[in-house]
Design a protein around this motif. Structure first.
Motif, PDB file in Angstrom:
ATOM      1  N   ILE A  70       0.830  -1.210   0.000  1.00 41.75           N
ATOM      2  CA  ILE A  70       0.000   0.000   0.000  1.00 41.75           C
ATOM      3  C   ILE A  70       0.862   1.257   0.000  1.00 41.75           C
ATOM      4  O   ILE A  70       0.592   2.220  -0.741  1.00 41.75           O
ATOM      5  CB  ILE A  70      -0.952  -0.011   1.211  1.00 41.75           C
ATOM      6  CG1 ILE A  70      -1.992  -1.127   1.039  1.00 41.75           C
ATOM      7  CG2 ILE A  70      -1.648   1.342   1.371  1.00 41.75           C
ATOM      8  CD1 ILE A  70      -2.848  -1.368   2.265  1.00 41.75           C
ATOM      9  N   ASN A  74       0.285   3.355  -3.334  1.00 37.64           N
ATOM     10  CA  ASN A  74      -0.595   4.498  -3.118  1.00 37.64           C
ATOM     11  C   ASN A  74       0.157   5.784  -2.754  1.00 37.64           C
ATOM     12  O   ASN A  74      -0.347   6.882  -2.984  1.00 37.64           O
ATOM     13  CB  ASN A  74      -1.609   4.195  -2.015  1.00 37.64           C
ATOM     14  CG  ASN A  74      -2.567   3.077  -2.404  1.00 37.64           C
ATOM     15  OD1 ASN A  74      -2.574   2.627  -3.547  1.00 37.64           O
ATOM     16  ND2 ASN A  74      -3.378   2.621  -1.472  1.00 37.64           N
ATOM     17  N   THR A 124      -9.136  -7.727   6.102  1.00 32.61           N
ATOM     18  CA  THR A 124      -8.432  -7.628   4.822  1.00 32.61           C
ATOM     19  C   THR A 124      -9.316  -8.083   3.668  1.00 32.61           C
ATOM     20  O   THR A 124      -9.253  -7.535   2.569  1.00 32.61           O
ATOM     21  CB  THR A 124      -7.147  -8.476   4.860  1.00 32.61           C
ATOM     22  OG1 THR A 124      -6.379  -8.113   6.008  1.00 32.61           O
ATOM     23  CG2 THR A 124      -6.311  -8.248   3.612  1.00 32.61           C
ATOM     24  N   TRP A 127     -12.286  -5.034   3.503  1.00 31.23           N
ATOM     25  CA  TRP A 127     -11.957  -3.619   3.350  1.00 31.23           C
ATOM     26  C   TRP A 127     -11.436  -3.405   1.928  1.00 31.23           C
ATOM     27  O   TRP A 127     -10.253  -3.176   1.687  1.00 31.23           O
ATOM     28  CB  TRP A 127     -10.914  -3.208   4.380  1.00 31.23           C
ATOM     29  CG  TRP A 127     -10.799  -1.721   4.536  1.00 31.23           C
ATOM     30  CD1 TRP A 127     -11.396  -0.750   3.778  1.00 31.23           C
ATOM     31  CD2 TRP A 127     -10.009  -1.039   5.521  1.00 31.23           C
ATOM     32  NE1 TRP A 127     -11.046   0.490   4.206  1.00 31.23           N
ATOM     33  CE2 TRP A 127     -10.198   0.356   5.288  1.00 31.23           C
ATOM     34  CE3 TRP A 127      -9.183  -1.450   6.552  1.00 31.23           C
ATOM     35  CZ2 TRP A 127      -9.562   1.315   6.076  1.00 31.23           C
ATOM     36  CZ3 TRP A 127      -8.560  -0.500   7.325  1.00 31.23           C
ATOM     37  CH2 TRP A 127      -8.754   0.875   7.104  1.00 31.23           C
ATOM     38  N   ASP A 129     -11.755  -1.028  -0.294  1.00 34.16           N
ATOM     39  CA  ASP A 129     -11.183   0.262  -0.689  1.00 34.16           C
ATOM     40  C   ASP A 129      -9.683   0.334  -0.410  1.00 34.16           C
ATOM     41  O   ASP A 129      -8.942   0.996  -1.142  1.00 34.16           O
ATOM     42  CB  ASP A 129     -11.891   1.399   0.052  1.00 34.16           C
ATOM     43  CG  ASP A 129     -13.336   1.559  -0.391  1.00 34.16           C
ATOM     44  OD1 ASP A 129     -13.654   1.090  -1.499  1.00 34.16           O
ATOM     45  OD2 ASP A 129     -14.136   2.129   0.372  1.00 34.16           O
ATOM     46  N   LEU A 130      -9.224  -0.336   0.629  1.00 32.32           N
ATOM     47  CA  LEU A 130      -7.818  -0.277   0.993  1.00 32.32           C
ATOM     48  C   LEU A 130      -7.034  -1.483   0.489  1.00 32.32           C
ATOM     49  O   LEU A 130      -5.940  -1.333  -0.073  1.00 32.32           O
ATOM     50  CB  LEU A 130      -7.666  -0.176   2.516  1.00 32.32           C
ATOM     51  CG  LEU A 130      -6.231  -0.085   3.045  1.00 32.32           C
ATOM     52  CD1 LEU A 130      -5.587   1.238   2.596  1.00 32.32           C
ATOM     53  CD2 LEU A 130      -6.203  -0.188   4.571  1.00 32.32           C
ATOM     54  N   THR A 131      -7.611  -2.666   0.679  1.00 39.47           N
ATOM     55  CA  THR A 131      -6.861  -3.906   0.390  1.00 39.47           C
ATOM     56  C   THR A 131      -7.302  -4.606  -0.895  1.00 39.47           C
ATOM     57  O   THR A 131      -6.710  -5.615  -1.263  1.00 39.47           O
ATOM     58  CB  THR A 131      -7.018  -4.893   1.558  1.00 39.47           C
ATOM     59  OG1 THR A 131      -8.397  -5.327   1.630  1.00 39.47           O
ATOM     60  CG2 THR A 131      -6.623  -4.256   2.878  1.00 39.47           C
TER      61      THR A 131
END
Length: 323
Positions: A70, A74, A124, A127, A129-131
């Motif tokens: 990430i 990102n 994990t 989620w 949007d993140l993972t």
């Protein structure tokens, strides 16, 4: 005398081993061996040195992997600082979980760590949007060293992982010779007696737990950069059982044991690839046999051989002195 040179000979053999062939798949297996060795050595701090059984260690491996992925994708975080951050984040989670869980002893601690691993695994997965959920994160950039240089081949990752394994193994050796290491062993053998001698049992356990989880996070970060893809599967119970097998079958509480256990695991994983899901049954059987017949792990076989050799040498010396 020979035992003193064994670590040097082992490191020398590991350095030249990948040069014996240009087979890239063999190099890939060597990378897995080193990464799993680093991961098993980190769990050995908890299982072998302070005597606690953690079922959440794979979660810290995954936390390190996702942190590196990430931060790199990102936020454009560079490679090696990303490894450091992965270790810090995993260690921070380890501090929080250890601060709560290590106040509890016995089966409750095992259940608590298992619950933590399940929570991280579930989070994990959902989620997105993140993972990115079950799909995982792909196209992770290779590990950058700086000045535009990247680790591009399995050999590069192998030697990096080997360097970390040797460094951490030496750190474990030095630790066991230090006052802190002796405190670890005292807590493992008899926590109440250790406390009566002035050892802060909780603080000692927490230190071991944080160090182990931070190293697991670094191993996970390298794993993510090497495979360039990461999924929640790395936090699953299958991975957790695999790490335990490496430590227990190899020999917990030793340095060579987890490395040998990782080698056995990677070798069997490849040999049993055609058996599919049956592999886990075979691994479980191997773990059961090891616990019953070799509670000290495969390393104990070498100790028995060394002890017998010492006894034979002593007897021979006595006979020659008598003559």
């Amino acid at each position: 005398m020979m035992a003193r040179f064994l670590p040097i000979l082992a490191v020398a053999a590991a350095l030249v081993l990948p040069l014996a062939t240009s087979n890239t798949y063999f190099h890939h297996l060597l990378v897995l061996w080193m990464l799993y060795s680093l991961l098993a050595l980190s769990l050995n701090i908890i299982v072998g040195y302070i005597g606690e059984l953690s079922f959440g260690h794979a979660a810290f491996f995954g936390i390190g992997a996702y942190t590196a992925a990430i931060l790199g994708m990102n936020f454009g975080f560079p490679g090696f600082p990303g490894l450091l951050m992965a270790g810090i984040v995993a260690g921070a989670f380890g501090f929080v979980i250890g601060y709560v869980a290590l106040r509890i002893e016995g089966p409750q601690f095992v259940i608590l760590t298992l619950g933590f691993g399940s929570i991280i695994f579930t989070t994990t997965n959902y989620w997105v949007d993140l993972t990115r959920g079950p799909m995982g994160i792909s196209n992770i950039a290779p590990l950058g060293v700086g000045a535009g240089f990247e680790l591009s081949s399995a050999l590069d990752y192998y030697y990096l992982s080997l360097l970390l394994v040797v460094a951490f193994a030496y750190a474990c050796h030095a630790l066991m010779l230090s006052r802190t290491g002796r405190a670890f062993i005292a807590v493992r053998e008899n926590a109440q007696l250790a406390a009566s001698l002035g050892v802060d049992v909780f603080r000692t356990k927490l230190l071991a737990f944080v160090v182990a989880t931070a190293v697991a996070g670094v191993a996970g970060a390298i794993f993510a950069h090497y495979l360039t893809v990461i999924t929640p599967e790395v936090m699953s119970l299958n991975y957790m059982v695999a790490i335990l097998i490496m430590v227990i079958v190899g020999g917990r509480g030793t340095i060579a044991g987890p490395i040998l256990g990782a080698l056995i695991y990677v070798g069997l994983l490849e040999l049993l690839r055609a058996t599919g899901a049956l592999r886990m049954v075979i691994f479980a059987a191997l773990l059961t046999v090891s616990v019953i017949f070799l509670p000290g792990g495969l390393v104990s076989l070498w100790r028995r051989f060394a002890d017998r050799s010492t006894v034979r040498t002593a007897r021979q010396a006595q006979v020659e002195a008598g003559e």
